[in-house]
Design a protein around this motif. Structure first.
Motif: not given
Length: 297
Positions: A115, A117, A130-131, A259, A265, A267
């Protein structure tokens, strides 16, 4: 057989190394810009002094120092804090804001869950992008070199490029610009006013060269780079070089690697659409004022 033994050693070392450690690595990132290639309408006619002045203005965006705080499974990567010189804070506000939207914000990587961020602030709004981590198909090249006291190994991979990656942008059809008619140049100007991205080309993918060390056997690296059997100390991607200048293992004051949670949030695709929409709004506003707007007002 030797390769198998090497990988076995790496895996065993990683298991021991991972128990209770943390490190901090400092990276110098530098992106070069060919002023002539961006000067279809004037860059090639600029004097050496003018080019130098423009390059000095862009230096704060093209040359940065980042700090990677890492453990075995997670890391944070952010620009080293620095104090601006008096008078710099209020100059070129809009331009600085737009350039900031293209530059990477503080990042958090969780390599165990793959992940990524990234914290960004755009026009006063906080976003949390977030990807999934892009998994590169690294090819081990068999070459070595020394970076500081660390023996490093070379690996290469093709990396997909984000549509708003400033460091990978290049002028479109610059070699043909001198051959265009006056009408073609006029149409180009109209098109550029409507969509600045029509004048640039962003490749679908670029070749990335990385140098990693088995002396620190973790699959971490600067920015979004990861996935090798040792810490990545150098990355060369298009016109950007990221080079590690200092490593501190188990620093006395350890930073918490966790995190981030602040920000809306979204993409990466959603964030890019937000940036492009706001840019269109600002262009429409600029044209509505007769093109007399100035950055920072």
């Amino acid at each position: 057989m030797k390769r198998l033994l090497l990988w076995s050693l790496v895996l065993c070392t990683t298991g021991v190394f991972a128990q209770n450690f943390q490190g901090k690595a400092y990276y110098q990132s530098k992106t070069t810009v060919d002023m002539d290639s961006w000067g279809g309408r004037g860059g090639r006619q600029m004097s050496a002094e003018q080019k130098k002045r423009v390059q000095n203005m862009m230096k704060s965006y093209l040359e940065k120092v980042y700090v990677l705080n890492f453990s075995q499974t997670a890391s944070t990567y952010k620009e080293e804090e620095k104090i601006e010189a008096p008078g710099q804070g209020g100059r070129g506000g809009f331009g600085r804001m737009m350039m900031g939207s293209f530059s990477p914000g503080p990042q958090y990587k969780d390599v165990r869950n793959q992940v990524l961020l990234e914290s960004k602030e755009f026009f006063g709004k906080k976003f949390l992008i977030k990807d999934s981590l892009q998994k590169l198909e690294w090819q081990m090249e068999g070459e070595t070199k020394q970076i500081g006291k660390y023996l490093c190994f070379k690996a290469t991979a093709l990396k997909k490029v984000d549509e708003l990656d400033f460091s990978a942008m290049r002028p479109r059809n610059r070699k043909k610009d001198e051959d265009k008619t006056a009408e073609e140049k006029k149409q180009d100007s109209i098109k550029a006013a409507k969509d600045p991205f029509s004048q640039v080309d962003i490749p679908k993918e670029i070749l990335v060269t990385a140098w990693y060390t088995l002396d620190i056997p973790i699959n971490q690296g600067p920015g979004e780079y990861w996935g090798l059997p040792g810490l990545i100390l150098e990355v060369n991607a298009y016109k950007t070089t990221i080079l590690c200048s200092k490593i501190v293992m188990n620093p006395g004051e350890k930073e918490v690697i966790e995190a981030p949670t602040k920000g809306k949030e979204v993409t990466r695709k959603e964030y890019n659409e937000t940036v492009k929409t706001k840019m269109q709004e600002m262009r429409d506003m600029y044209r509505g004022r007769g093109g007399r707007g100035r950055g920072g007002e």
